[in-house]
Scaffold this motif. Structure first.
Motif, PDB file in Angstrom:
ATOM      1  N   SER A  33       0.855  -1.194   0.000  1.00 17.51           N
ATOM      2  CA  SER A  33       0.000   0.000   0.000  1.00 17.51           C
ATOM      3  C   SER A  33       0.887   1.238   0.000  1.00 17.51           C
ATOM      4  CB  SER A  33      -0.906   0.024   1.237  1.00 17.51           C
ATOM      5  OG  SER A  33      -0.117   0.276   2.391  1.00 17.51           O
ATOM      6  N   ALA A  34       0.291   2.362  -0.364  1.00 17.42           N
ATOM      7  CA  ALA A  34       1.042   3.621  -0.344  1.00 17.42           C
ATOM      8  C   ALA A  34       1.404   4.005   1.085  1.00 17.42           C
ATOM      9  CB  ALA A  34       0.218   4.724  -1.004  1.00 17.42           C
ATOM     10  N   SER A  35       0.515   3.684   2.029  1.00 20.02           N
ATOM     11  CA  SER A  35       0.830   3.964   3.438  1.00 20.02           C
ATOM     12  C   SER A  35       2.125   3.258   3.814  1.00 20.02           C
ATOM     13  CB  SER A  35      -0.273   3.428   4.358  1.00 20.02           C
ATOM     14  OG  SER A  35      -1.502   4.011   4.049  1.00 20.02           O
ATOM     15  N   ASP A  36       2.192   2.006   3.431  1.00 20.27           N
ATOM     16  CA  ASP A  36       3.362   1.192   3.740  1.00 20.27           C
ATOM     17  C   ASP A  36       4.609   1.757   3.054  1.00 20.27           C
ATOM     18  OD1 ASP A  36       4.252  -0.929   5.126  1.00 20.27           O
ATOM     19  OD2 ASP A  36       3.508  -2.467   3.758  1.00 20.27           O
ATOM     20  N   THR A  75      -3.940  17.098  -2.355  1.00 24.28           N
ATOM     21  CA  THR A  75      -5.171  16.587  -2.984  1.00 24.28           C
ATOM     22  C   THR A  75      -6.168  16.026  -1.982  1.00 24.28           C
ATOM     23  OG1 THR A  75      -4.339  14.329  -3.242  1.00 24.28           O
ATOM     24  CG2 THR A  75      -3.888  15.861  -5.057  1.00 24.28           C
ATOM     25  N   ASN A  76      -5.833  16.074  -0.715  1.00 26.01           N
ATOM     26  CA  ASN A  76      -6.716  15.412   0.254  1.00 26.01           C
ATOM     27  C   ASN A  76      -7.460  16.379   1.155  1.00 26.01           C
ATOM     28  OD1 ASN A  76      -6.455  12.402  -0.052  1.00 26.01           O
ATOM     29  ND2 ASN A  76      -4.304  12.980  -0.040  1.00 26.01           N
ATOM     30  N   VAL A  77      -7.375  17.642   0.826  1.00 27.18           N
ATOM     31  CA  VAL A  77      -8.104  18.658   1.589  1.00 27.18           C
ATOM     32  C   VAL A  77      -8.713  19.600   0.539  1.00 27.18           C
ATOM     33  CG1 VAL A  77      -5.955  19.992   1.952  1.00 27.18           C
ATOM     34  CG2 VAL A  77      -7.865  20.286   3.548  1.00 27.18           C
ATOM     35  N   CYS A  89      -2.015  17.670   5.425  1.00 25.55           N
ATOM     36  CA  CYS A  89      -1.630  16.686   4.399  1.00 25.55           C
ATOM     37  C   CYS A  89      -2.319  15.357   4.698  1.00 25.55           C
ATOM     38  CB  CYS A  89      -0.119  16.473   4.417  1.00 25.55           C
ATOM     39  SG  CYS A  89       0.450  15.664   5.933  1.00 25.55           S
ATOM     40  N   TYR A  90      -2.307  14.472   3.732  1.00 29.89           N
ATOM     41  CA  TYR A  90      -2.680  13.082   3.996  1.00 29.89           C
ATOM     42  C   TYR A  90      -1.748  12.178   3.198  1.00 29.89           C
ATOM     43  CZ  TYR A  90      -5.109   8.771   4.771  1.00 29.89           C
ATOM     44  OH  TYR A  90      -5.383   7.484   5.158  1.00 29.89           O
ATOM     45  N   HIS A  91      -1.108  11.243   3.908  1.00 32.23           N
ATOM     46  CA  HIS A  91      -0.196  10.298   3.247  1.00 32.23           C
ATOM     47  C   HIS A  91      -0.508   8.866   3.641  1.00 32.23           C
ATOM     48  CE1 HIS A  91       2.350  13.495   1.616  1.00 32.23           C
ATOM     49  NE2 HIS A  91       2.243  14.102   2.781  1.00 32.23           N
ATOM     50  N   GLY A  92      -1.744   8.615   4.085  1.00 28.84           N
ATOM     51  CA  GLY A  92      -2.120   7.268   4.482  1.00 28.84           C
ATOM     52  C   GLY A  92      -1.930   7.052   5.969  1.00 28.84           C
ATOM     53  N   ALA A  93      -1.954   5.787   6.358  1.00 34.21           N
ATOM     54  CA  ALA A  93      -1.854   5.421   7.778  1.00 34.21           C
ATOM     55  C   ALA A  93      -0.379   5.485   8.207  1.00 34.21           C
ATOM     56  CB  ALA A  93      -2.445   4.034   7.989  1.00 34.21           C
ATOM     57  N   ALA A 102       5.892  15.224   0.924  1.00 33.42           N
ATOM     58  CA  ALA A 102       4.921  16.172   0.360  1.00 33.42           C
ATOM     59  C   ALA A 102       4.214  15.586  -0.848  1.00 33.42           C
ATOM     60  CB  ALA A 102       5.633  17.445  -0.069  1.00 33.42           C
ATOM     61  N   GLU A 103       2.929  15.871  -0.948  1.00 35.89           N
ATOM     62  CA  GLU A 103       2.276  15.712  -2.243  1.00 35.89           C
ATOM     63  C   GLU A 103       2.665  16.945  -3.066  1.00 35.89           C
ATOM     64  OE1 GLU A 103      -1.830  13.974  -2.870  1.00 35.89           O
ATOM     65  OE2 GLU A 103      -2.080  15.146  -1.053  1.00 35.89           O
ATOM     66  N   PRO A 104       2.880  16.789  -4.362  1.00 32.32           N
ATOM     67  CA  PRO A 104       3.262  17.972  -5.155  1.00 32.32           C
ATOM     68  C   PRO A 104       2.135  19.000  -5.270  1.00 32.32           C
ATOM     69  CG  PRO A 104       3.024  16.031  -6.553  1.00 32.32           C
ATOM     70  CD  PRO A 104       2.898  15.555  -5.153  1.00 32.32           C
ATOM     71  N   ILE A 121       8.522  12.948  -2.629  1.00 31.52           N
ATOM     72  CA  ILE A 121       7.269  13.366  -3.248  1.00 31.52           C
ATOM     73  C   ILE A 121       6.333  12.153  -3.320  1.00 31.52           C
ATOM     74  CG2 ILE A 121       6.217  14.206  -5.381  1.00 31.52           C
ATOM     75  CD1 ILE A 121       7.717  16.436  -4.005  1.00 31.52           C
ATOM     76  N   ASP A 122       5.177  12.322  -2.728  1.00 31.99           N
ATOM     77  CA  ASP A 122       4.166  11.263  -2.717  1.00 31.99           C
ATOM     78  C   ASP A 122       3.221  11.512  -3.896  1.00 31.99           C
ATOM     79  OD1 ASP A 122       2.066   9.551  -2.260  1.00 31.99           O
ATOM     80  OD2 ASP A 122       1.766  10.116  -0.161  1.00 31.99           O
ATOM     81  N   GLU A 123       3.381  10.686  -4.925  1.00 35.27           N
ATOM     82  CA  GLU A 123       2.614  10.856  -6.177  1.00 35.27           C
ATOM     83  C   GLU A 123       1.365   9.980  -6.221  1.00 35.27           C
ATOM     84  OE1 GLU A 123       3.054  12.580  -9.090  1.00 35.27           O
ATOM     85  OE2 GLU A 123       5.127  13.289  -9.049  1.00 35.27           O
ATOM     86  N   THR A 124       0.981   9.429  -5.073  1.00 31.27           N
ATOM     87  CA  THR A 124      -0.116   8.458  -5.058  1.00 31.27           C
ATOM     88  C   THR A 124      -1.371   8.983  -5.763  1.00 31.27           C
ATOM     89  OG1 THR A 124       0.755   7.406  -3.128  1.00 31.27           O
ATOM     90  CG2 THR A 124      -1.598   7.122  -3.482  1.00 31.27           C
ATOM     91  N   HIS A 125      -1.693  10.242  -5.572  1.00 28.89           N
ATOM     92  CA  HIS A 125      -2.822  10.838  -6.291  1.00 28.89           C
ATOM     93  C   HIS A 125      -2.360  11.619  -7.523  1.00 28.89           C
ATOM     94  CE1 HIS A 125      -6.063  10.881  -2.868  1.00 28.89           C
ATOM     95  NE2 HIS A 125      -5.829   9.684  -3.353  1.00 28.89           N
ATOM     96  N   CYS A 126      -1.229  12.318  -7.375  1.00 31.27           N
ATOM     97  CA  CYS A 126      -0.845  13.270  -8.437  1.00 31.27           C
ATOM     98  C   CYS A 126      -0.285  12.597  -9.673  1.00 31.27           C
ATOM     99  CB  CYS A 126       0.151  14.280  -7.885  1.00 31.27           C
ATOM    100  SG  CYS A 126      -0.612  15.341  -6.663  1.00 31.27           S
ATOM    101  N   GLY A 144       1.275   4.839  -5.333  1.00 28.37           N
ATOM    102  CA  GLY A 144       0.461   3.762  -4.753  1.00 28.37           C
ATOM    103  C   GLY A 144      -0.751   3.454  -5.589  1.00 28.37           C
ATOM    104  N   LYS A 145      -1.805   3.129  -4.901  1.00 26.87           N
ATOM    105  CA  LYS A 145      -3.154   2.859  -5.419  1.00 26.87           C
ATOM    106  C   LYS A 145      -3.238   2.185  -6.807  1.00 26.87           C
ATOM    107  CE  LYS A 145      -5.267   6.200  -2.336  1.00 26.87           C
ATOM    108  NZ  LYS A 145      -6.302   7.192  -2.129  1.00 26.87           N
ATOM    109  N   PRO A 146      -3.166   2.941  -7.959  1.00 30.44           N
ATOM    110  CA  PRO A 146      -3.502   2.282  -9.228  1.00 30.44           C
ATOM    111  C   PRO A 146      -2.312   1.593  -9.900  1.00 30.44           C
ATOM    112  CG  PRO A 146      -3.151   4.600  -9.632  1.00 30.44           C
ATOM    113  CD  PRO A 146      -2.878   4.370  -8.166  1.00 30.44           C
TER     114      PRO A 146
END
Ligand SMILES: Cc1ncc(COP(=O)(O)O)c(C=O)c1O
Length: 451
Positions: free
Chosen positions: A136-139, A227-229, A163-167, A222-224, A255-260, A282-284
């Motif tokens: 997972s991206a959290s992991d 996207t979570n707020v 920010c949000y970067h998972g658990a 950081a997310e670039p 840089i956490d690109e999980t959404h971006c 992460g995710k997809p």
């Protein structure tokens, strides 16, 4: 001309739509009642009640952007599993790989024969040489924080407010009247997280400079784009400053690109020429089957090798049994080859622009005090007149009854958006007709809301 939206109108709409939801979904209601016996809060994963509907919708089937619930209601899905299904539900190339490779073993604790190829694809797309897989991206974020602390010999990290970067425990620190404070909602965390985490507002370069100046921060995570707020865009020059200050003060930049990664085939970093030391996807990345990856630059890789020479044998606290499995690698190969290309992204971005314009025009037509933001194939309308510049400003705008009223209205008319805010993703199965339906849906909703 901008008009205001009355609170009474919002409350009335929400009540109407909640009643309609109950009428439309008797079977989901029954599933919900039965599931309450064995599942904590009635669902297999507690976020599933965070949609805010009177009870959750139970899904029968999802394919492409089409989703069917237990009552046979059909939807156009713009949420796409909050990015997990960024390339659509059960996309055909992913299903084909699952069918072919599913018969050849899921998990072996050994590298699969395509590992070198997947590594090359990751380097080719995301420009970093060294990678690891997690589930997972959290992991992935947790693992990256460990590596950064190990090689810098620094304990602290820095994140941006809201920010949000998972658990990832250390990331749940926000600014409360300007002071860092652990999120009150966090369950079972025994540590004082403010000892480990510095937090500043996104786009606040002087605060960033001051927080990193003592040289005690292992990394900025950081997310670039936040996207979570809702969506918070970087000011012109913010990423340049972030990179320069982190380099100067010896903090690594992750840089956490999980959404971006919806920004393009090299993620936001590739599209905008960022030069991260570490990257998380992460995710997809395996088509919605649990998988994530993290990558490091060559200088970070060298430092990791040096660090490993000094390390005692034993458990590292990094890695889990099912990570890097044969089936994850097979799916990542397919996803990276099929979707992380300029050709595959071009139509998604073109449709996202159409959606952005259509929503914007509709908002202007009604004089609603709202605005629209887009990053590649990701579009969001925010129920406030001006773009928030940071998480603190954005947090005041979201999770309002108005969001809930709009979500219910659209859901009852067959349109699904991300539950926690107003995010809409375009995938290869999304068509211009789907986008038109969404624009009409908002138009209809605003007709009611503004009247
Ligand atoms: C930017 C970002 N990073 C990490 C995560 C965590 O992903 P997961 O829940 O798949 O671990 C999320 C989840 O929304 C996210 O938005």
């Amino acid at each position: 001309m901008r008009r205001t939206i009355s609170e009474a109108g919002v409350t009335a709409m929400l009540e109407r739509e909640r009643n309609l939801f109950i009428q439309r979904n008797p079977k989901s209601k029954r599933h919900s009642d039965y599931a309450a016996r064995n599942w904590l809060r009635g669902v297999p994963m507690h976020w599933m009640v965070d949609w805010g509907t009177p009870f959750p919708l139970f899904v029968e089937k999802a394919q492409g952007v089409d989703l069917t619930d237990a009552d046979g209601n059909t939807y156009i899905d713009f949420c796409l599993g909050d990015t997990g299904a960024m390339f659509g539900h059960s996309p055909p190339p992913v299903v084909e790989t699952l069918q072919r490779e599913g018969a050849n073993g899921f998990t072996t604790m050994m590298p699969s024969a395509n590992a070198a190829k997947v590594g090359q694809l990751l380097e080719n797309r995301f420009k970093l040489p060294t990678w690891q897989v997690t589930t997972s991206a959290s992991d992935a974020n947790r693992s990256v924080l460990r590596w950064c602390r190990a090689i810098t010999n620094r304990r602290k990290i820095l994140v941006f407010n809201h920010c949000y970067h998972g658990a990832v425990d250390e990331t749940y620190v926000n600014l409360d009247s300007g002071k860092p404070a652990a999120d009150l909602a966090l369950i079972g965390e025994p540590r004082d997280l403010t000892e480990l985490t510095k937090v500043v507002e996104f786009n606040d370069i002087p605060a960033l400079e001051a927080a990193l100046a003592p040289g005690d921060v292992a990394c900025v995570l950081a997310e670039p784009i936040m996207t979570n707020v809702g969506m918070v865009l970087p000011d012109e020059g913010f990423h340049r400053a972030l990179r320069e200050i982190t380099r100067r003060t010896g903090a690594l930049l992750v840089i956490d690109e999980t959404h971006c990664m919806s920004s393009g085939p090299g993620g936001y970093s590739g599209e905008h020429g960022l030069e991260p030391d570490g990257l998380v996807l992460g995710k997809p990345i395996a088509g919605g089957i649990p998988a994530a990856v993290y990558g490091f630059s060559q200088p970070v890789t060298n430092r990791i090798w040096d660090y490993l020479k000094t390390r005692s044998p034993g458990h590292s606290g990094i890695g889990t049994t099912l990570a890097g499995s044969k089936i994850q690698l097979a799916l990542m190969e397919t996803v990276l080859e099929t979707y992380f290309t300029r050709e595959a992204f071009a139509p998604l971005i073109a449709l996202a622009k159409k959606l952005e314009k259509g929503l914007s025009d509709t908002i202007i037509k009604h004089g609603a005090p709202w605005h629209v933001v887009r990053a590649g194939a990701r579009v969001e309308f925010m129920c406030c007149p001006n773009r928030p510049r940071n998480g603190g400003e954005a947090a005041k705008m979201i999770h309002q009854p108005i969001d809930m009223a709009v979500h219910h209205h659209l859901l009852n008319r067959g349109i699904i958006m991300t539950p926690f805010h107003n995010m809409l993703l375009i995938c290869p199965a999304t068509t211009a007709a789907h986008v038109d339906r969404m624009i009409e849906g908002l138009d209809h909703c605003l007709d009611e809301l503004m009247s």
